[in-house]
Write an enzyme that holds these catalytic residues in place. Structure first.
Site, PDB file in Angstrom:
ATOM      1  N   SER A  76     -71.932 -49.102  41.703  1.00 13.93           N
ATOM      2  CA  SER A  76     -71.718 -50.074  42.709  1.00 13.93           C
ATOM      3  C   SER A  76     -70.519 -49.677  43.475  1.00 13.93           C
ATOM      4  O   SER A  76     -69.476 -48.897  42.972  1.00 13.93           O
ATOM      5  CB  SER A  76     -71.601 -51.467  42.047  1.00 13.93           C
ATOM      6  OG  SER A  76     -71.165 -52.183  42.904  1.00 13.93           O
ATOM      7  N   TYR A  96     -67.216 -56.347  35.779  1.00 17.59           N
ATOM      8  CA  TYR A  96     -68.448 -55.983  36.240  1.00 17.59           C
ATOM      9  C   TYR A  96     -67.899 -54.515  37.283  1.00 17.59           C
ATOM     10  O   TYR A  96     -68.255 -53.703  36.836  1.00 17.59           O
ATOM     11  CB  TYR A  96     -68.545 -56.774  37.456  1.00 17.59           C
ATOM     12  CG  TYR A  96     -69.991 -56.507  38.188  1.00 17.59           C
ATOM     13  CD1 TYR A  96     -71.142 -56.309  37.546  1.00 17.59           C
ATOM     14  CD2 TYR A  96     -69.815 -55.900  39.321  1.00 17.59           C
ATOM     15  CE1 TYR A  96     -72.284 -55.686  38.269  1.00 17.59           C
ATOM     16  CE2 TYR A  96     -70.922 -55.265  40.132  1.00 17.59           C
ATOM     17  CZ  TYR A  96     -72.122 -55.131  39.597  1.00 17.59           C
ATOM     18  OH  TYR A  96     -73.242 -54.599  40.149  1.00 17.59           O
TER      19      TYR A  96
HETATM   20  N1  LIG Z   1     -78.316 -56.179  44.188  1.00 20.48           N
HETATM   21  C1  LIG Z   1     -76.984 -55.650  44.380  1.00 20.48           C
HETATM   22  O1  LIG Z   1     -76.386 -56.262  45.190  1.00 20.48           O
HETATM   23  C2  LIG Z   1     -76.490 -54.790  43.647  1.00 20.48           C
HETATM   24  C3  LIG Z   1     -75.232 -54.054  44.085  1.00 20.48           C
HETATM   25  C4  LIG Z   1     -74.575 -52.943  43.475  1.00 20.48           C
HETATM   26  C5  LIG Z   1     -75.281 -52.538  42.405  1.00 20.48           C
HETATM   27  N2  LIG Z   1     -76.104 -53.247  41.674  1.00 20.48           N
HETATM   28  C6  LIG Z   1     -76.747 -52.652  40.246  1.00 20.48           C
HETATM   29  O2  LIG Z   1     -78.167 -52.444  40.167  1.00 20.48           O
HETATM   30  C7  LIG Z   1     -78.820 -52.427  39.198  1.00 20.48           C
HETATM   31  C8  LIG Z   1     -79.964 -53.377  39.212  1.00 20.48           C
HETATM   32  O3  LIG Z   1     -79.709 -54.559  39.507  1.00 20.48           O
HETATM   33  P1  LIG Z   1     -80.792 -55.230  40.699  1.00 20.48           P
HETATM   34  O4  LIG Z   1     -80.050 -55.678  41.895  1.00 20.48           O
HETATM   35  O5  LIG Z   1     -82.191 -54.551  40.840  1.00 20.48           O
HETATM   36  O6  LIG Z   1     -80.945 -56.727  40.068  1.00 20.48           O
HETATM   37  P2  LIG Z   1     -82.194 -57.439  39.532  1.00 20.48           P
HETATM   38  O7  LIG Z   1     -83.380 -57.634  40.470  1.00 20.48           O
HETATM   39  O8  LIG Z   1     -81.887 -58.631  38.717  1.00 20.48           O
HETATM   40  O9  LIG Z   1     -82.629 -56.493  38.307  1.00 20.48           O
HETATM   41  C9  LIG Z   1     -82.072 -56.094  37.105  1.00 20.48           C
HETATM   42  C10 LIG Z   1     -82.794 -55.631  36.138  1.00 20.48           C
HETATM   43  O10 LIG Z   1     -82.082 -55.454  34.820  1.00 20.48           O
HETATM   44  C11 LIG Z   1     -83.079 -55.804  33.760  1.00 20.48           C
HETATM   45  N3  LIG Z   1     -82.184 -56.212  32.701  1.00 20.48           N
HETATM   46  C12 LIG Z   1     -81.095 -57.243  32.735  1.00 20.48           C
HETATM   47  N4  LIG Z   1     -80.664 -57.715  31.328  1.00 20.48           N
HETATM   48  C13 LIG Z   1     -81.250 -56.539  30.677  1.00 20.48           C
HETATM   49  C14 LIG Z   1     -81.005 -56.490  29.234  1.00 20.48           C
HETATM   50  N5  LIG Z   1     -80.460 -57.220  28.511  1.00 20.48           N
HETATM   51  N6  LIG Z   1     -81.993 -55.710  28.760  1.00 20.48           N
HETATM   52  C15 LIG Z   1     -82.953 -54.983  29.512  1.00 20.48           C
HETATM   53  N7  LIG Z   1     -83.115 -55.118  30.939  1.00 20.48           N
HETATM   54  C16 LIG Z   1     -82.510 -55.900  31.434  1.00 20.48           C
HETATM   55  C17 LIG Z   1     -83.947 -57.133  34.131  1.00 20.48           C
HETATM   56  O11 LIG Z   1     -85.191 -57.128  33.695  1.00 20.48           O
HETATM   57  P3  LIG Z   1     -85.335 -58.331  32.809  1.00 20.48           P
HETATM   58  O12 LIG Z   1     -84.875 -59.454  32.878  1.00 20.48           O
HETATM   59  O13 LIG Z   1     -86.861 -58.282  32.625  1.00 20.48           O
HETATM   60  O14 LIG Z   1     -85.027 -57.806  31.323  1.00 20.48           O
HETATM   61  C18 LIG Z   1     -83.985 -56.491  35.753  1.00 20.48           C
HETATM   62  O15 LIG Z   1     -84.903 -55.650  35.601  1.00 20.48           O
HETATM   63  C19 LIG Z   1     -77.782 -53.334  38.354  1.00 20.48           C
HETATM   64  O16 LIG Z   1     -76.691 -52.449  37.234  1.00 20.48           O
HETATM   65  C20 LIG Z   1     -76.672 -53.902  39.158  1.00 20.48           C
HETATM   66  O17 LIG Z   1     -75.455 -53.936  38.480  1.00 20.48           O
HETATM   67  C21 LIG Z   1     -76.526 -54.155  42.348  1.00 20.48           C
END
Ligand SMILES: NC(=O)c1ccc[n+]([C@@H]2O[C@H](COP(=O)([O-])OP(=O)(O)OC[C@H]3O[C@@H](n4cnc5c(N)ncnc54)[C@H](OP(=O)(O)O)[C@@H]3O)[C@@H](O)[C@H]2O)c1
Length: 287
Positions: free
Chosen positions: A140, A154
């Site tokens: 991130s 985080y």
């Molecule tokens: N969205 C943003 O603004 C942003 C910005 C920078 C970085 N990121 C990073 O991008 C990555 C993906 O996030 P996203 O934005 O796509 O959010 P998201 O839509 O909430 O997706 C998160 C994913 O992680 C999985 N997950 C969460 N806890 C888990 C666990 N205990 N075991 C296995 N899987 C788990 C969830 O699946 P289940 O709930 O089905 O397990 C889901 O598929 C993260 O690492 C986040 O830190 C996001």
């Protein structure tokens, strides 16, 4: 780039939503066979079905990666470790460090640091043996700017992924193994619903946001010939550059002032496990 990963297997964690689902689609479009990992099986099944309907191959492994050794369990379900690993599963843990129970912090570290490192450790060894491999760690912009009050681990976990990816890339260069730390900024996914900050985030201007598919397209293109630390989007690139160029103390002050609008410092953690309904503790199943 269509067909570039024909015959390669790609494992994507957090494939049930957001960036992970977009990585799965992007890799399938480039010819890879997919292994989709997360807790919500129905979501993974639906995505696997959609990928198969387009002629691809996709397998589902449900696992709660916040459980110790779940990463090892996931790899054990496969015939062989993947050629491409996208470490992406994650959530945000709102609140100040002192106001958030240790168990929640421990599970957060397990998912956001240990599981990433363990999956990469298993995959990396076989990539080196084969002489080809790709590892994307979804970090991130928060890992490139100073830490601020709230969501304490985080930024620290994302900064870890940046340094980790740089070392993996340096170690893999001679063996055909590439690594990337993808550093998105605000991206439209379920992330801010899962951590209960959606209302605050909706107040941020639209130009600060990107779509998951755009982040992923840039990341996958850069994986072949781009920098190890990949920052998608002009706004995020400018933020990362600005934070690097100004004096550290000024960057810390600025970060603390700005982050007060989107970070919570109360005892705000909804749960230690993010968005999913979840598989039972430590369980790993495959379909
Ligand atoms: N969205 C943003 O603004 C942003 C910005 C920078 C970085 N990121 C990073 O991008 C990555 C993906 O996030 P996203 O934005 O796509 O959010 P998201 O839509 O909430 O997706 C998160 C994913 O992680 C999985 N997950 C969460 N806890 C888990 C666990 N205990 N075991 C296995 N899987 C788990 C969830 O699946 P289940 O709930 O089905 O397990 C889901 O598929 C993260 O690492 C986040 O830190 C996001």
């Amino acid at each position: 780039m269509a067909g570039i990963y024909e015959g390669r297997t790609a494992l994507v964690t957090g494939a049930s939503s957001g960036l992970g689902a977009a990585y799965a689609r992007g890799l399938a479009a480039r010819g890879a066979d997919l292994v989709l990992v997360a807790r919500r099986q129905e979501r993974l099944d639906a995505l696997a079905e959609a990928l198969r309907a387009r002629g691809g191959k996709a397998e589902v492994v449900t696992a709660d990666l916040a459980q110790p050794d779940a990463a090892k369990g996931v790899m054990a379900t496969l015939d062989a470790p993947p050629d491409i690993l996208v470490n992406n599963a994650g959530f945000g843990l709102p609140g100040a460090y002192a106001a958030t129970p240790w168990e929640a912090q421990r599970d957060f570290i397990q998912l956001m640091v240990t599981a990433y490192a363990q999956l990469a450790h298993i995959a990396n060894a076989s990539m080196h043996e084969r002489g080809w491999g790709r590892i994307v760690n979804v970090a991130s912009v928060a890992g490139l700017v100073p830490g601020s009050a709230g969501h304490t681990l985080y930024g620290a976990s994302k900064a870890f992924l940046v340094g980790f990816s740089q070392s993996l890339a340096a170690e893999g260069a001679a063996a055909g193994v590439r690594a990337q730390a993808c550093c998105p900024g605000f991206t439209h996914t379920e992330f801010h619903d899962a951590n209960g900050t959606r209302e605050r985030m909706n107040a941020l201007p639209g130009w600060m946001w990107m779509e998951a598919a755009d982040v992923v397209e840039g990341s996958l293109d850069a994986l072949e010939d781009g920098p190890v630390v990949y920052v998608p989007g002009g706004v995020n690139k400018a933020l990362a550059r600005f934070s690097r160029l100004i004096p550290r103390a000024a960057a810390e002050r600025l970060m603390n002032r700005q982050s007060a609008t989107f970070r919570r410092t109360d005892a705000g953690a909804p749960s230690s496990s993010g968005s999913g309904s979840g598989a039972s503790s430590g369980s790993t199943t495959t379909r």
